[in-house]
Scaffold this active site. Structure first.
Site, PDB file in Angstrom:
ATOM      1  N   SER A   1       0.855  -1.193   0.000  1.00  0.00           N
ATOM      2  CA  SER A   1       0.000   0.000   0.000  1.00  0.00           C
ATOM      3  C   SER A   1       0.880   1.228   0.000  1.00  0.00           C
ATOM      4  O   SER A   1       2.011   1.203   0.508  1.00  0.00           O
ATOM      5  CB  SER A   1      -0.878  -0.007   1.250  1.00  0.00           C
ATOM      6  OG  SER A   1      -1.467   1.268   1.418  1.00  0.00           O
TER       7      SER A   1
ATOM      8  N   TYR B   1      -2.328  -0.438  10.679  1.00  0.00           N
ATOM      9  CA  TYR B   1      -2.362  -0.780   9.251  1.00  0.00           C
ATOM     10  C   TYR B   1      -1.082  -0.324   8.546  1.00  0.00           C
ATOM     11  O   TYR B   1      -0.418  -1.091   7.849  1.00  0.00           O
ATOM     12  CB  TYR B   1      -3.597  -0.142   8.610  1.00  0.00           C
ATOM     13  CG  TYR B   1      -3.698  -0.335   7.116  1.00  0.00           C
ATOM     14  CD1 TYR B   1      -4.089  -1.560   6.591  1.00  0.00           C
ATOM     15  CD2 TYR B   1      -3.415   0.709   6.232  1.00  0.00           C
ATOM     16  CE1 TYR B   1      -4.185  -1.749   5.219  1.00  0.00           C
ATOM     17  CE2 TYR B   1      -3.509   0.533   4.864  1.00  0.00           C
ATOM     18  CZ  TYR B   1      -3.902  -0.694   4.357  1.00  0.00           C
ATOM     19  OH  TYR B   1      -3.991  -0.870   2.996  1.00  0.00           O
TER      20      TYR B   1
END
Ligand SMILES: [Zn+2]
Length: 699
Positions: free
Chosen positions: A576, A589
């Site tokens: 990501s 995250y």
């Protein structure tokens, strides 16, 4: 001792009601599909059917006789109307005037297009003269196991007359072609009452005055052969059992160990896909006393050995004292010996104008007590090769039970394998796709990016295993992709990437399904959002478990397979933007995503010496089709940016440098690039697919 496959009679499926309104070509199609629907009647792609029909000539308006016959490369079971070629019978008869004799028979194939009726673009097959010159309106040519068992027996002529009397004749082995067509015509002229003929080492011809009569004769003759074997072939199959059968789970476990190693040893020229078969017919053969001697004789029917190579490789494995380590250690030498034997066969039999030697590796691997493994350029071909060898096993079982089984003479087999007409057919095949023969496993395969990735890889010819924990989505994704690319190319496994056992068993299923692994796309994920003071230990661990540990577990399993397979390997992580760029209120995250990126770099370093490449794709804000963007996370992100959920997509688009939305297909394209040979010289890299974001520029 006959299994139900060989023992049961064929049913007469002809339905007068259905056939009533049909034209002759429609009845031919109906009959062909009925015949081809049962593998005991003919193998996939094997045999052909024809009808001689009176038609109006489009040019002269005259009524002319036209031969409708299965065209080149078709399959009677699945053929449609456009699969038949159509030829003028008077022109086909006129070919006799220019025939220069058997040594020139191949040139007759070049005249067939001149006989085309009504500009039909379907190419006529090599078997066309066989149908044209049988002076009957409806002709079937089939490859039934029970008839080939007679045709491949040492005393096949005697057996044919014993079973069928004068009704069915017999012709000695002759390669299909123009000359065999003339032989058939002569046979029919000399035996006007015969209903068909057995071709030695090959198959059956039958005929009739109507489509129904031809069909029923074919079924009746095969059933008579089946019944005869039932009464005559009553001893134990293949002379009796000399080796134990392993339990189903043990057979699968052995196959999973052998397949990637074999694959690595035979995939230097082209990547191959495997198929495992441990059906009863196969197990009877691979546990019998006759396994080695019969396997060495090779297959008989030309269709069989074109698909399975002249003979299989019997793997050195003793089911009475299973030691797979020993077998694995011996495989390189066993495979090298097979290749050397094949090269020697090529040298012995080649002619001045023979095409160059093709891939010398075995297609069929017989493992005593375990089953049969086949390898070919794609899954469908590997599966069909296995089906053909099962046909060959049925033939050997029948012939060796009532007589002595004989394979085709080596030179005859070679002349068919390296037939210039066959070579021309191979040369006409389209160039393989960029990922043909490659096998990929995609975690999170049922979600947006995962499914788009599977789709992209399959578009390029790869076989894909979808791994996901969402059973319903998994089923839907598999159905969608198999409808688009064919059932052979996609499998699915339920895999929780945080469970060591689930990961191991999911990869094992992939090995059993396709025989190896080339590409891992680690994509399964989640996303959570919380200020650090509100992040529970549970939430922190959940991110670490799925994103960091999950990526570690699947990579470790892939690395183990790659190292056994010894054919390199390819890992693509879907990380990501947040692995590089910090984001407010998502520390768990972002940290786990950073761990993924660093794991990829470590693995790139570790895998390089074994040609294992590891790269990363960093998406950002892929909302469409993504499961992590449903529910809470979407609301949490919207709250973090103080906006409505509906405004998120526009927000991310406006935030990007290029002012573009990012879709799953965009990520899939980057993954395909990194998984393909286009990026063969890249490892340890990151490709951002985020429509431009200065924060995540790599440095
Ligand atoms: Zn044939």
């Amino acid at each position: 001792m006959l299994d139900k496959h060989q023992g049961a009679r064929l049913a007469n499926l002809w339905d007068d009601g259905k056939a009533a309104g049909m034209t002759e070509p429609e009845k031919l199609l109906y009959r062909s599909n009925l015949l081809g629907s049962d593998k005991r009647i003919t193998n996939y792609g094997g045999g052909n059917t024809s009808a001689k029909v009176m038609e109006k000539d489009p040019l002269t308006g005259e009524i002319v006789e036209v031969l409708w016959v299965k065209g080149s490369g078709g399959d009677v079971g699945t053929i449609k109307m456009d699969g038949f070629s159509t030829l003028y019978m008077d022109k086909l008869r006129a070919l006799k005037g220019i025939y220069r004799g058997v040594e020139f028979e191949d040139e007759m194939v070049g005249y067939l297009p001149h006989c085309t009726f009504n500009l039909n673009p379907r190419a006529a097959s090599i078997d066309t003269p066989l149908h044209a010159y049988v002076p009957k309106p409806h002709v079937d040519h089939m490859h039934p196991d029970a008839i080939i068992a007679i045709a491949a027996s040492k005393n096949s002529r005697e057996l044919t007359s014993k079973i069928f009397g004068d009704e069915i004749g017999w012709l000695p082995w002759k390669r299909p072609g123009y000359e065999l067509g003339l032989w058939l015509e002569k046979f029919c002229q000399e035996n006007p009452d015969a209903r068909g003929v057995v071709l030695e080492s090959h198959g059956l011809f039958t005929w009739g005055d109507t489509a129904k009569e031809a069909y029923e004769t074919t079924i009746e003759i095969i059933n008579r052969a089946i019944a005869w074997f039932e009464t005559e072939n009553t001893g134990p199959a293949f002379g009796g059992r000399s080796k134990p059968v392993l339990a189903a789970a043990d057979r699968a476990a052995i196959a999973k160990k052998l397949m990637p190693v074999i694959r690595g040893l035979i995939s230097a020229g082209e990547s191959k896909v495997g198929h495992f078969d441990d059906s009863q017919a196969v197990l009877d053969f691979v546990t019998s006393t006759s396994l080695e001697p019969l396997a060495a004789l090779g297959t008989s029917c030309p269709d069989h050995f074109l698909r399975t190579k002249i003979r299989p490789l019997v793997v050195d494995f003793d089911p009475a004292q299973p030691d797979v380590g020993n077998t694995l250690a011996g495989l390189p030498e066993a495979i090298a010996t097979y290749r050397a034997d094949y090269a020697a066969y090529y040298e012995r039999c080649k002619r001045a104008d023979s095409p160059a030697m093709r891939d010398p590796n075995a297609v069929v691997y017989l493992v005593p007590g375990v089953g049969m493994i086949t390898f070919a350029k794609d899954k469908a071909t590997a599966r069909i090769s296995a089906e053909f060898y099962v046909n060959a096993i049925n033939v050997m079982r029948g012939a060796s039970g009532v007589s002595t089984y004989v394979g085709l003479p080596e030179q005859e087999a070679f002349d068919i394998e390296y037939w210039l007409l066959e070579e021309a057919k191979l040369q006409r095949m389209p160039k393989p796709k960029s990922l043909a023969g490659r096998i990929a496993l995609v975690t999170g395969g049922a979600g947006g990016i995962g499914k788009a990735t599977a789709n992209r890889l399959m578009q390029e010819g790869a076989c894909v295993v979808l791994a996901d924990i969402d059973e319903t989505a998994l089923e839907a994704a598999q159905t969608e992709l198999s409808t688009r690319y064919g059932k052979d190319f996609v499998r699915s496994v339920n895999m929780n990437v945080t469970s060591e056992a689930a990961v191991e068993s999911g990869f094992g299923d992939a090995l059993l399904a396709f025989g190896g692994l080339d590409i891992l796309v680690s994509n399964a994920g989640l996303a959570t959002s919380a200020a650090v003071e509100d992040t529970t230990l549970g939430l922190w661990n959940k991110n670490m478990d799925i994103l960091a540990t999950g990526y570690f577990l699947v990579s470790r399993e892939a690395f183990r397979i790659f190292r056994n397979q010894k054919a390199g390997g390819n890992v693509v992580f879907v990380a990501s933007k947040n692995g590089l760029a910090a984001s407010p209120g998502a520390s768990a995250y972002c940290t786990a995503k950073a761990a993924e990126i660093h794991l990829a770099r470590c693995l790139a370093l570790e895998g390089a010496s074994a040609q294992i490449r590891v790269n990363v794709v960093n998406p950002d804000a892929v909302l469409r089709g993504s499961k992590i963007w449903t529910g809470e996370w979407k609301e949490q992100r919207a709250a973090a940016y103080k906006m409505d959920v509906d405004e998120l997509e526009a927000h991310y688009r406006e935030r990007s440098m290029l002012k573009l939305s990012v879709f799953p297909e965009d990520i899939a394209e980057a993954i395909y690039f990194l998984a393909s040979d286009m990026s063969a010289k890249s490892t340890g890299n990151i490709v951002n697919v985020d429509a431009g974001n200065a924060q995540s520029f790599t440095r």
